[in-house]
Design an enzyme around this catalytic site. Structure first.
Site, PDB file in Angstrom:
ATOM      1  N   HIS A  91       0.816  -1.214   0.000  1.00  0.00           N
ATOM      2  CA  HIS A  91       0.000   0.000   0.000  1.00  0.00           C
ATOM      3  C   HIS A  91       0.853   1.269   0.000  1.00  0.00           C
ATOM      4  O   HIS A  91       2.031   1.247   0.352  1.00  0.00           O
ATOM      5  CB  HIS A  91      -0.923   0.009   1.224  1.00  0.00           C
ATOM      6  CG  HIS A  91      -0.169   0.040   2.523  1.00  0.00           C
ATOM      7  ND1 HIS A  91       0.388   1.182   3.044  1.00  0.00           N
ATOM      8  CD2 HIS A  91       0.143  -0.956   3.383  1.00  0.00           C
ATOM      9  CE1 HIS A  91       1.004   0.903   4.172  1.00  0.00           C
ATOM     10  NE2 HIS A  91       0.875  -0.395   4.404  1.00  0.00           N
ATOM     11  N   GLU A 100      -2.420  -7.064   7.091  1.00  0.00           N
ATOM     12  CA  GLU A 100      -1.083  -6.997   7.667  1.00  0.00           C
ATOM     13  C   GLU A 100      -0.946  -8.017   8.799  1.00  0.00           C
ATOM     14  O   GLU A 100      -1.941  -8.428   9.409  1.00  0.00           O
ATOM     15  CB  GLU A 100      -0.843  -5.568   8.204  1.00  0.00           C
ATOM     16  CG  GLU A 100       0.473  -5.347   8.929  1.00  0.00           C
ATOM     17  CD  GLU A 100       1.700  -5.579   8.071  1.00  0.00           C
ATOM     18  OE1 GLU A 100       1.988  -6.769   7.776  1.00  0.00           O
ATOM     19  OE2 GLU A 100       2.390  -4.611   7.735  1.00  0.00           O
TER      20      GLU A 100
END
Length: 196
Positions: A9, A83
């Site tokens: 990201h 994550e």
């Protein structure tokens, strides 16, 4: 042949502040939005079939900006691409970790998700991906703490450098595993590095 493009990201305010994010849901910083747009421009001429993204805001927004720039459809949002969970470390800076747990904080059991559990998430996701999109070219937008152990595991390699925000890593499925075609590439960010 299935091809996967792993994308970390864009930069967040917490990245800029040196704050551990883990599974906390943080948005992109303005520079992260610019990075995602630049990556979208780079990918515009490449034949990707779809995008699958982590459900966390910073990954979703990165994926949406790439989709807008390229016309590549977002095929899904998947919690298995989140994550790594960092337990008690989430939300802390290095200084805060040092103050709270001392210099040996990395050796303490503070609730960090193990590689084994993370890779189980990946294998479950990959099985579904290959069932539903086998032979396609798929972009996966996820997170540094997730992508690195996945790449190291399936590519049988050790990453020597930090995975950069909006970096692109491309792997192709071959008979006995995966072949690395591109690693941690941020050529699309060159204009950011040269601007004053």
């Amino acid at each position: 042949m299935t091809t996967i493009g792993f994308i970390r990201h864009g930069t967040t305010e917490w990245n800029l502040a040196g704050r551990m994010q883990g599974q906390m849901d943080t948005p992109l910083a303005e520079v992260g939005r610019v990075q995602a747009g630049l990556l979208g421009e780079r990918l515009r001429g490449e034949p990707w079939d779809g995008i699958v993204t982590s459900d966390l805001m910073r990954a979703r927004e990165t994926a949406e900006r790439i989709a807008q720039a390229t016309g590549t459809p977002v095929l899904g949002v998947d919690v298995r691409l989140r994550e790594r969970a960092f337990g008690q470390l989430e939300g802390t800076t290095l200084d805060e970790r040092m103050a709270r747990w001392g210099e040996q904080w990395r050796q303490l059991d503070l609730g960090l998700e193990s590689d084994e559990l993370l890779l189980m998430r990946w294998q479950s996701f990959l099985s579904d991906l290959e069932r539903d999109h086998g032979g396609k070219r798929i972009l996966i937008v996820s997170h540094g703490g997730y992508i690195v152990p996945v790449i190291e595991s399936i590519g049988r390699l050790t990453l020597e450098s930090h995975l950069m925000n909006t970096s692109l890593t491309v792997m192709e499925r071959i008979d006995d595993g995966w072949r690395l075609r591109l690693l941690n590439c941020t050529a699309h960010l060159a204009s950011l590095k040269t601007s004053p």
